[in-house]
Design a protein around this motif. Structure first.
Motif, PDB file in Angstrom:
ATOM      1  N   PRO A 107     -12.183   5.525 -93.988  1.00 48.35           N
ATOM      2  CA  PRO A 107     -13.652   5.407 -94.063  1.00 48.35           C
ATOM      3  C   PRO A 107     -14.383   6.740 -93.972  1.00 48.35           C
ATOM      4  N   TYR A 108     -13.945   7.627 -93.084  1.00 50.77           N
ATOM      5  CA  TYR A 108     -14.645   8.900 -92.946  1.00 50.77           C
ATOM      6  C   TYR A 108     -14.349   9.824 -94.124  1.00 50.77           C
ATOM      7  N   GLU A 109     -13.182   9.706 -94.735  1.00 51.30           N
ATOM      8  CA  GLU A 109     -12.913  10.485 -95.945  1.00 51.30           C
ATOM      9  C   GLU A 109     -13.801  10.018 -97.087  1.00 51.30           C
ATOM     10  N   ARG A 110     -13.973   8.715 -97.189  1.00 51.10           N
ATOM     11  CA  ARG A 110     -14.854   8.174 -98.231  1.00 51.10           C
ATOM     12  C   ARG A 110     -16.303   8.577 -97.961  1.00 51.10           C
ATOM     13  N   ARG A 111     -16.688   8.673 -96.705  1.00 56.88           N
ATOM     14  CA  ARG A 111     -18.054   9.081 -96.367  1.00 56.88           C
ATOM     15  C   ARG A 111     -18.323  10.501 -96.856  1.00 56.88           C
ATOM     16  N   VAL A 112     -17.380  11.403 -96.613  1.00 55.21           N
ATOM     17  CA  VAL A 112     -17.556  12.790 -97.062  1.00 55.21           C
ATOM     18  C   VAL A 112     -17.584  12.849 -98.585  1.00 55.21           C
ATOM     19  N   LEU A 113     -16.685  12.126 -99.232  1.00 56.75           N
ATOM     20  CA  LEU A 113     -16.629  12.134-100.695  1.00 56.75           C
ATOM     21  C   LEU A 113     -17.896  11.523-101.287  1.00 56.75           C
ATOM     22  N   ASP A 114     -18.420  10.468-100.670  1.00 54.66           N
ATOM     23  CA  ASP A 114     -19.650   9.854-101.169  1.00 54.66           C
ATOM     24  C   ASP A 114     -20.823  10.814-101.069  1.00 54.66           C
ATOM     25  N   ARG A 115     -20.853  11.633-100.035  1.00 49.60           N
ATOM     26  CA  ARG A 115     -21.947  12.610 -99.932  1.00 49.60           C
ATOM     27  C   ARG A 115     -21.856  13.650-101.038  1.00 49.60           C
ATOM     28  N   ARG A 146     -18.289  10.297 -86.707  1.00 49.92           N
ATOM     29  CA  ARG A 146     -17.538  10.430 -85.456  1.00 49.92           C
ATOM     30  C   ARG A 146     -16.999   9.087 -84.996  1.00 49.92           C
ATOM     31  N   ALA A 147     -17.807   8.034 -85.114  1.00 48.26           N
ATOM     32  CA  ALA A 147     -17.355   6.702 -84.703  1.00 48.26           C
ATOM     33  C   ALA A 147     -16.176   6.240 -85.554  1.00 48.26           C
ATOM     34  N   GLN A 148     -16.196   6.559 -86.844  1.00 50.43           N
ATOM     35  CA  GLN A 148     -15.087   6.171 -87.718  1.00 50.43           C
ATOM     36  C   GLN A 148     -13.808   6.924 -87.371  1.00 50.43           C
ATOM     37  N   VAL A 149     -13.921   8.195 -87.038  1.00 54.48           N
ATOM     38  CA  VAL A 149     -12.748   8.976 -86.639  1.00 54.48           C
ATOM     39  C   VAL A 149     -12.166   8.414 -85.344  1.00 54.48           C
ATOM     40  N   PRO A 482     -15.783   0.935 -82.789  1.00 56.80           N
ATOM     41  CA  PRO A 482     -14.380   1.240 -82.508  1.00 56.80           C
ATOM     42  C   PRO A 482     -13.734   0.119 -81.718  1.00 56.80           C
ATOM     43  N   PRO A 483     -12.473  -0.141 -81.970  1.00 57.32           N
ATOM     44  CA  PRO A 483     -11.791  -1.195 -81.211  1.00 57.32           C
ATOM     45  C   PRO A 483     -11.682  -0.815 -79.748  1.00 57.32           C
TER      46      PRO A 483
END
Length: 485
Positions: A107-115, A146-149, A482-483
């Protein structure tokens, strides 16, 4: 001091002190450990750079997580980094015509790529244009990342909450005890002093609410057994990378040669130059990237502050001009309006008085001239209004008005920097704050302005920019949970 009052204060202080003592002990005992680095090794593991950054920074998500993720995306072919000249700050991001499979992106990789994709124009984006121009948007974007990481690290068994359910339950239970102690002390005080509304119940409730809130706020992450072992191994990789002196001076585009090593180097803090170039925080408001016209270019923006005419309405300018003219004319009328040199026979006191009068006359002339100039230019400003169409570069609060003692200051004027494509430099306009929320950086707007006062008197948005779409999607996206762990 009354002994009864002293006793009540002591009871309340002991109750609160005991709770904070336990809280401090819990915080100290749950601090993440410092793993001993494993032997230096070039062997990379399966963990993505963002998780590696979390582990080697004592279970804290830093800006290295974002930077290393972007470099790793480049190493895996999702983006391409090119440096056309000798300056690494000129590095550009390019989107490949046929990107690799994205099904395995986290998810966080996709967030950076989407930006990157959201800001790119014709598949190209200057690396330094990734910075944010809105602090609220920057905080929201980084908070979600941060929450996704953290969620990924917990799912992998590498991290857990510092205050788990058992610790939180213990602190809340002790908060009840402390609240009872404070409440009884307040009750005792109220009884002995005969107060009509005994404060015991209110004091206890407020104490419990405050302590329970503190207990419920997690101070971050802590290590697990698997996390310590993994962190030790990556610290060994860090030592191996730091053993290469040239690695510290590699630019971002060198990812084409060093592959995923550069991203992991950024994650463990071994890439000084690359980390200095990469930035997804707040940008520089005086040198802003613009895509107006279809190509990326930088515009240098000046933000006027000192001259009082900037951002003012014409009525205010005319009023100040009339006051200046009246004051200057009155002083000249009273003083005679002429500068006299002191006679040679005058004594020291007469010379001093004459010089002071002459100084006031000169000042009066300057005030009068300033008033006339402001009057003429203010009236000219009314008939020289013009319309400008361009891209919004920056919107920021400029001037505020004081409110009541317990109320925050209210903005009434914003800076609005617009690139109309005619020059590499521009001066920000004064935008009435009631219009500030209607435009966003990257939007194409048409503004009606008064050139001399630099004031916006009309604004219409004719096209929404990429930053607005990214901000709206970020607001609509729920915060990741986060779980528990």
């Amino acid at each position: 001091m009354d002994r009864r009052l002293l006793f009540d204060v002591a009871v309340g202080a002991v109750a609160l002190g005991a709770w904070f003592l336990v809280y401090g002990i819990v915080r100290v005992s749950t601090r993440p450990s410092r793993p001993v680095p494993a032997p230096a090794t070039p062997e990379l593991g399966a963990e993505p750079p963002a998780l590696v950054s979390l582990l080697v920074n004592r279970w804290s998500v830093t800006e290295d997580a974002v930077e290393s993720t972007l470099l790793d995306l480049a190493a895996r072919g999702h983006v391409e980094l090119r440096q056309p000249g000798d300056d690494p700050m000129q590095t550009t991001l390019h989107l490949p015509p046929t990107p690799p499979d994205e099904g395995r992106l986290r998810p966080y990789e996709r967030r950076v790529l989407d930006r990157v994709r959201g800001l790119a124009v014709n598949g190209v984006l200057p690396l330094t244009a990734l910075t944010f121009r809105d602090p609220t948007q920057a905080r929201a974007w980084n908070r979600r990342l941060r929450a996704q990481v953290v969620a990924d690290a917990r799912a992998a068994g590498l991290s857990r909450r510092r205050f788990g359910p058992a610790v939180t339950t213990l602190l809340v239970a002790l908060a009840v005890v402390a609240a009872v102690g404070v409440g009884l002390a307040a009750l005792h005080y109220g009884i002995w002093h005969g107060t009509e509304d005994n404060p015991g119940l209110a004091a206890g409730f407020i104490t419990f609410a405050a302590l329970a809130t503190i207990a419920g706020v997690s101070p971050g992450e802590r290590d697990t057994e698997l996390g310590r072992q993994t962190a030790a191994r990556w610290l060994g990789v860090r030592d191996w990378l730091r053993g290469h002196e040239q690695f510290n001076e590699l630019p971002p585009a060198s990812v084409a040669i060093w592959d995923r090593y550069l991203g992991y180097g950024a994650a463990v803090g071994a890439t000084r130059l690359t980390s200095a170039v990469l930035d997804l925080g707040m940008g520089d408001r005086t040198l802003v990237w613009s895509s107006y016209g279809g190509t990326w270019h930088r515009v240098r923006v000046r933000y006027p502050r000192l001259l009082p005419r900037y951002g003012r309405t014409v009525p205010r300018l005319l009023l100040s001009a009339v006051i200046s003219i009246a004051v200057g004319a009155f002083l000249l009328h009273v003083l005679g309006g002429a500068v006299d040199l002191p006679p040679a026979t005058a004594d020291r006191a007469e010379r001093a008085v004459t010089l002071v009068v002459d100084g006031v006359v000169v000042l009066a002339v300057l005030v009068l001239a300033s008033g006339v100039y402001t009057l003429v230019r203010g009236l000219t400003d009314l008939v020289t209004e013009r319309s400008i169409t361009g891209e919004v570069l920056w919107v920021q609060v400029w001037r505020t008005s004081a409110q009541g003692e317990n109320e925050p200051a209210r903005p009434w004027l914003h800076y609005l920097a617009v690139d109309d494509g005619t020059d590499e430099r521009t001066t920000a306009w004064g935008l009435p704050s009631r219009w500030a929320e209607s435009c966003h950086d990257g939007d194409t707007v048409t503004i009606r302005v008064r050139p001399w006062s630099r004031r916006v008197v009309g604004l219409s948005v004719i096209g929404h920019g990429r930053s607005r779409r990214l901000a709206e999607s970020a607001v609509a996206e729920p915060d990741p949970m986060p779980p528990a762990g």
